[in-house]
Write an enzyme that holds these catalytic residues in place. Structure first.
Site, short mmCIF file in Angstrom:
data_model
loop_
_atom_site.label_atom_id
_atom_site.label_comp_id
_atom_site.label_asym_id
_atom_site.label_seq_id
_atom_site.Cartn_x
_atom_site.Cartn_y
_atom_site.Cartn_z
N ASP A 125 13.53 -1.14 -40.54
CA ASP A 125 13.22 -0.48 -39.27
C ASP A 125 14.16 -1.00 -38.19
OD1 ASP A 125 11.82 1.30 -37.68
OD2 ASP A 125 10.28 -0.16 -37.14
N TYR A 127 15.85 -0.45 -34.07
CA TYR A 127 15.32 -0.60 -32.71
C TYR A 127 16.34 0.09 -31.80
CZ TYR A 127 12.95 -3.59 -29.12
OH TYR A 127 12.22 -4.09 -28.07
N HIS A 132 12.96 2.51 -25.10
CA HIS A 132 11.92 1.69 -25.72
C HIS A 132 12.29 0.21 -25.64
CE1 HIS A 132 8.84 0.30 -28.50
NE2 HIS A 132 9.78 -0.26 -29.24
N ARG A 141 9.79 -9.85 -21.14
CA ARG A 141 10.72 -10.87 -20.61
C ARG A 141 11.11 -10.64 -19.16
NH1 ARG A 141 12.62 -9.68 -25.71
NH2 ARG A 141 13.94 -8.08 -24.80
N GLU A 198 4.13 3.97 -33.19
CA GLU A 198 5.50 4.11 -32.72
C GLU A 198 6.06 5.42 -33.27
OE1 GLU A 198 7.77 0.53 -33.56
OE2 GLU A 198 6.92 -0.43 -31.77
N TYR A 241 5.94 -13.06 -33.28
CA TYR A 241 7.30 -12.51 -33.41
C TYR A 241 8.43 -13.49 -33.13
CZ TYR A 241 8.72 -11.80 -28.48
OH TYR A 241 9.12 -11.98 -27.20
N LYS A 250 3.49 -5.28 -38.43
CA LYS A 250 4.11 -4.02 -38.85
C LYS A 250 3.81 -3.71 -40.31
CE LYS A 250 6.63 -3.46 -35.02
NZ LYS A 250 6.66 -2.23 -34.23
N THR A 346 11.48 3.10 -32.09
CA THR A 346 10.68 3.99 -31.25
C THR A 346 11.57 4.81 -30.33
OG1 THR A 346 8.99 2.31 -31.29
CG2 THR A 346 8.72 4.08 -29.69
N GLU A 360 3.95 1.37 -24.26
CA GLU A 360 4.73 1.81 -23.11
C GLU A 360 3.96 2.80 -22.24
OE1 GLU A 360 7.78 2.65 -26.27
OE2 GLU A 360 9.05 2.69 -24.47
CA CA Z 1 9.35 0.33 -35.09
#
Ligand code: CA
Length: 418
Positions: A125, A127, A132, A141, A198, A241, A250, A346, A360
């Protein structure tokens, strides 16, 4: 690419998801029957296993369709993919003289059970959606560090679990996991309270590779595309994470739409990736338009309630194309395998109502979204059903994917209380 008319009347409606231009690949069964390879056309499914067995379809090096998955067709290579499309198109085209031989092998889609269309070899997967990544980064952050420093230079991703992949319609079970919320002194083991979706596109690898491949070579390895819902437990994710990335958050489930839309069907709908904000290293250079012109939406149906579309966005939001993702994936010498599934990451637009996750849409739960039938959502509630849809719009026809849907069932009792 003009619309190709079929003697299957339901395929010729402008809003049909499966016109003759599409011919997506699935696996279906009827009643107690064995799963078989088929293609969707209008409101019916064509039994390709039967056509091949009767010699109405003959593929070089075949048979390939006598198994309940598409991996053997993929393995056979792009010339066979094109030949199969050409043969089925001829059989189903308006005026086909073989209509009387084919009609018995069409089955109403509504009465069929759909299965995973291919054996998922491995699942990665990415990113690759900029909005996103920026939204999540801002929440986690702060706005000054929204994008990680590597993000504009390469598509980043993680190795997921092929075992998580299920076909649309499969019920999802709210997972338990280790969480540690802000203000809590110690971690706890409990059902996820921030379970999310997602909205992604998935890409199915049809040809393997051994060493590093170019973006152009990666493009030629793609068999087709699916819609993909990367179910995500945000509370588990937030605690686990760092520093190795997503893991149990996930691993509960990844739902894909039941039909693989072949790359050839989407070839007329290629669009460029967005302008580069910083130059990419040469190995990520694109030989041509690498993105797809696909409109996407997320619908949520509460238990006993009406469906509401909670997001509308577009696959053109992806900053890196699938071919760039695959090329980057192979830089280390990492081999790609027939049946590998690649998630895009996403897909979110810039506007609030075009975001591809509840994280989101509700901004981490701070701004719950109102549902038109009453109530609101920050994250999923038990028995919510989420459905992803997508299509490319042609001149008088569209290339659809079929629903990518799943209902979230309540958590079971504590799995360790025994
Ligand atoms: Ca994902």
């Amino acid at each position: 690419m003009p619309r190709v008319m079929s003697w299957v009347e339901s395929a010729n409606r402008p809003e049909a998801e499966f016109p003759l231009n599409n011919l997506p690949c699935g696996v279906f069964s009827q009643g107690e029957g064995e799963p078989r390879c088929g293609m969707a056309i209008g409101d019916v499914v064509l039994d390709l296993a039967a056509l091949e067995a009767e010699g109405l379809i003959a593929l070089e090096g075949g048979p390939f369709l006598d198994v309940p998955f598409w991996n053997e067709v993929m393995e056979a290579g792009p010339a066979v993919w094109a030949d199969l499309r050409a043969q089925v198109t001829a059989l189903l085209a308006a005026g086909s003289t073989k209509r009387y031989l084919v009609e018995d092998h069409l089955h109403p889609r509504a009465g069929l059970r759909l299965h995973l269309p291919f054996l998922v070899a491995e699942y990665t997967d990415f990113y690759a959606g900029r909005n996103h990544a920026a939204n999540v980064g801002t929440m986690f952050r702060g706005a000054d560090n929204a994008l990680p420093p590597n993000w504009l230079h390469m598509p980043i991703g993680y190795n997921g679990r092929a075992s998580s992949v299920v076909v649309s319609g499969t019920e999802i079970r709210r997972p338990w996991g280790q969480v540690k919320g802000p203000g809590f002194d110690a971690p706890a083991f409990q059902p996820s309270r921030r379970f999310d979706i997602e909205l992604e596109l998935g890409c199915v690898i049809g040809q393997g590779s051994e060493g590093p491949v170019t973006v152009a070579e990666a493009e030629a390895m793609i068999f087709g595309y699916v819609l993909l819902n990367d179910w995500s437990a945000r509370d588990i994710q937030a605690w686990e994470y760092q520093p190795l990335g997503p893991f149990q958050a996930k691993a509960t489930a990844t739902t894909i739409s039941p039909w693989i839309v072949m790359a050839a069907a989407l070839a007329p709908f290629r669009i460029p990736t967005p302008p580069r904000e910083v130059p990419l290293l040469p190995y990520l250079a694109e030989p041509g338009p690498g993105n797809l012109d696909i409109a996407l939406e997320v619908a949520l149906t509460p238990a006993g309630g009406a469906e509401a579309v909670i997001s509308r966005t577009h696959a053109g939001e992806l900053y890196y194309s699938f071919a760039q993702q695959i090329a980057h994936h192979t830089t280390s010498g990492c081999a790609m395998t027939v049946g590998d599934l690649i998630g895009s990451g996403t897909i979110s637009g810039a506007a609030r109502d075009s975001r591809g996750s509840l994280l989101e849409l509700s901004w981490g739960g701070a701004e719950p979204i109102a549902l038109p039938g009453g109530g609101s959502r920050s994250f999923l509630e038990d028995d919510d059903t989420v459905t992803l849809r997508g299509h490319a719009q042609g001149d008088g026809y569209r290339i659809g994917f079929g629903d990518c849907s799943g209902r979230l069932r309540p958590a079971l009792a504590d799995p360790y209380a025994r």
